[in-house]
Design an enzyme around this catalytic site. Structure first.
Site, mmCIF file in Angstrom:
data_model
loop_
_atom_site.group_PDB
_atom_site.id
_atom_site.type_symbol
_atom_site.label_atom_id
_atom_site.label_comp_id
_atom_site.label_asym_id
_atom_site.label_seq_id
_atom_site.Cartn_x
_atom_site.Cartn_y
_atom_site.Cartn_z
ATOM 1 N N GLY A 148 0.815 -1.210 0.000
ATOM 2 C CA GLY A 148 0.000 0.000 0.000
ATOM 3 C C GLY A 148 0.850 1.261 0.000
ATOM 4 O O GLY A 148 1.891 1.347 -0.671
ATOM 5 N N SER A 149 0.440 2.246 0.784
ATOM 6 C CA SER A 149 1.097 3.555 0.775
ATOM 7 C C SER A 149 2.529 3.538 1.294
ATOM 8 O O SER A 149 3.293 4.463 1.002
ATOM 9 C CB SER A 149 0.268 4.546 1.595
ATOM 10 N N THR A 150 2.897 2.504 2.043
ATOM 11 C CA THR A 150 4.285 2.439 2.528
ATOM 12 C C THR A 150 5.267 2.265 1.373
ATOM 13 O O THR A 150 6.480 2.440 1.541
ATOM 14 C CB THR A 150 4.474 1.263 3.515
#
Length: 635
Positions: free
Chosen positions: A435-437
């Site tokens: 995801g956003s990581t």
């Protein structure tokens, strides 16, 4: 008349010639027979060597055929085989070597030296044995002293094993994560058990086991009326825990259970040493557990010093560092007389206790992470970004490793296995959708490849975007709008659209090359085997939409959490990805895994964006911002 006379003389000569030939043939045959017999019959020295070779082959029946008839009268073949096999196999004799020292032809006595390896080391001794000629063969005059000088038929060859102490697993501050502990062993003295059937049913109910399991233990061959027969290990209730102002409810309940057990005649509870895991659920997947060796273990690890009394690491670090932790058992081989007293020591091996393993793990941080996420299906990795030290590895939900040490019932095992949350599943070893990581990684790849700069404005597309109509109904969505749409702001607002565009600018070829360079589709250099991160199912990004999804950590991208933490270390180390490690070093020094993954300027620019995610009031990570921390954190 003259003709007849000559004929007669010729017949006499022929007869004499025939007799001569027969005589010569007889002499020759006799000589050949003598030579053949001499060659076929083995000498006493050869018989001795053949006898000893049979020991290596475990051919004890053949050995019996090499001894004299008089020797056979002193011991039956069955007893001979049983005695020799019990001794030689009991001490694990191998590599038997015989050296003839002398042979006295008159007395048919062979003096020799025997040397062989055993479970307790080398045995080396001088001996002698006499032979007799029987049935045209040399046979050994056998007695127990052939096995070892001075050994009598009443003596026993004993093997005594001194169990090595298993090493501890410690955290960075010396706190025990696995080591020596004390439990309570519930046992029964059969002779004191009143109303046996009813008592066994009651004991079984209190211990959560089946009555037939107790009966099986009580009817074992070794059990006598006054024997203490261990039935089950349970947690030891400590007085200090009970004296606490607010004692744990489970401790109070355990104390009551043990009081009920002790009221049953014949039941005893004693202390027993066990492997203990103080952090229990908090470090179960990391530390792992040991169990008693099985027949399969003994076969698989033959020759490695395991016995029926050994334990072996089954999971986690108990398994990874099994060789270092287990140590080497000590062993003594000796001759005991009919009363069991030691007569002579034959071999001795000193016990070597297992080594302690000190980890980079911080037990307090490990426990805190577990408490924060124990109800979730999650995994957490904490790592020192400047050294590569792994500080915590947590998988939730979890289980208490001590249950395996105490002896887990089938009911407990079934409950763990059937739990939909899969508490036995080690999540930090697996790969997950990042995801956003993953956005800082894409940012670094884009800057490094010069696909864009940090000040390039990608344009405000609102909350939904697609490149063109070829994407059909598929759109990339995001939660926030902002201006200008540059890298730093895109990180602060975690903008999916920005990073989808960034991935398209990088391109498939460069994306695959960069991610491969960062360790995707490759093993992670770490003590624990981790699943390989991957950017696609077949090492190639298949479509433009798939490439766009990769930009914000979706699509087919799957990343191991430790791997992602390692990539993040590049932002704190001038673009160098550090190698993670678990074994504690007194003077921790960073070791590079991937050198110059990014330039110094790129890593610093991405780091500033990551810091803003937490420090900027609009940042998606601002909820964890702490003013008291940033004054001294080394970033």
């Amino acid at each position: 008349m003259k003709y007849r006379h000559n004929r007669k003389r010729r017949m006499i000569r022929v007869g004499f010639l025939v007799l001569s030939i027969i005589f010569i043939a007889g002499v020759v045959l006799f000589t050949i027979k003598g030579i053949t017999k001499k060659e076929v019959v083995k000498s006493p020295e050869q018989v001795l060597k053949s006898y000893m070779n049979c020991i290596c082959q475990k051919n004890y029946s053949e050995m019996y055929e090499m001894i004299t008839n008089e020797s056979k009268e002193t011991i039956e073949k069955e007893d001979f085989v049983k005695r020799n096999s019990a001794i030689y196999e009991g001490i694990e004799a191998k590599n038997i070597n015989i050296k003839i020292i002398d042979y006295e032809e008159e007395s048919l006595t062979v003096k020799y030296n025997t040397a062989f390896d055993t479970v307790a080391g080398k045995v080396d001794f001088k001996n002698e044995v006499a032979f007799l000629e029987q049935d045209d063969q040399y046979k050994m005059v056998w007695s127990n002293s052939v096995i070892y000088p001075g050994l009598t038929e009443d003596d026993k060859v004993r093997v005594s094993v001194i169990q090595a102490q298993r090493g501890q697993i410690l955290d960075r501050n010396g706190r025990m994560l696995a080591g020596k502990g004390v439990a309570s062993s519930v046992g029964i003295i059969p002779g004191k058990l009143e109303n046996r059937k009813k008592s066994i049913v009651r004991i079984a109910k209190l211990l959560g086991i089946k009555p037939e399991d107790i009966e099986k233990e009580l009817t074992a061959k070794w059990v006598k009326e006054d024997s203490f027969v261990p039935i089950k290990k349970i947690a030891k209730v400590k007085e200090l825990d009970l004296l606490a102002l607010d004692p744990d409810e489970t401790i109070v309940e355990e104390q009551k259970r043990q009081e009920k057990l002790l009221k049953i005649s014949g039941v005893m509870i004693s202390d027993v040493e066990v492997r203990e895991y103080p952090l229990k659920d908090e470090a179960a997947h990391l530390v792992g557990y040991v169990q008693n060796v099985t027949a399969e273990d003994l076969e698989k690890h033959a020759g490695e010093g395991y016995t029926n009394a050994s334990v072996i690491g089954k999971t986690g670090l108990e398994g990874v560092y099994e060789k270092e932790l287990k140590g080497e058992n000590g062993c003594k081989i000796y001759i005991a007389d009919s009363e069991g007293k030691e007569k002579e020591q034959l071999a001795y091996k000193i016990v070597k206790d297992g080594k302690d393993i000190k980890l980079t793990i911080d037990a307090d941080l490990q426990a805190q992470l577990y408490k924060n996420f124990k109800s979730d299906k999650s995994c957490s990795i904490a790592m020192n970004p400047f050294t590569g030290e792994v500080l915590a590895m947590v998988s939730t939900p979890s289980y208490d490793t001590n249950a395996f040490i105490m002896g887990m019932s089938k009911k407990q095992w079934d409950r763990l296995n059937k739990d939909k949350k899969q508490p036995l599943y080690n999540r930090f070893r697996q790969v997950w959708c990042p995801g956003s990581t993953f956005k800082p990684v894409i940012a670094a790849i884009g800057l490094q490849s010069e696909a864009f700069t940090g000040t390039d404005n990608f344009g405000n597309e609102g909350h939904s975007w697609q490149k063109d109509k070829t994407w059909g109904t598929y759109h990339v969505t995001t939660l926030h709008t902002y201006s200008p749409v540059i890298l730093k702001n895109a990180l602060i607002y975690s903008d999916n659209i920005y990073f989808a565009k960034a991935a398209l600018k990088i391109g498939t070829e460069e994306m695959e090359r960069s991610l491969s360079m960062l360790g995707f589709h490759s093993s992670i250099p770490f003590e624990i085997m981790m699943a390989e991160s991957k950017f696609s199912n077949n090492k190639h990004i298949q479509s433009e939409v798939g490439l766009a999804d990769t930009g914000y950590g979706q699509g087919q991208v799957l990343v191991n959490p430790l791997h992602l933490a390692c990539i993040y270390t590049s932002f704190c180390n001038d673009g160098n990805v550090l190698k993670p490690y678990l074994l504690y070093k007194e003077n921790a020094k960073a070791e590079q895994w991937i050198s110059e993954a990014f330039s110094k300027s790129v890593s610093q620019e991405v780091l500033e964006g990551i810091k803003s995610v937490v420090n900027d009031s609009h940042g998606t990570g601002y909820a964890i911002h702490r003013k008291d921390m940033w004054s001294y954190v080394k970033i």
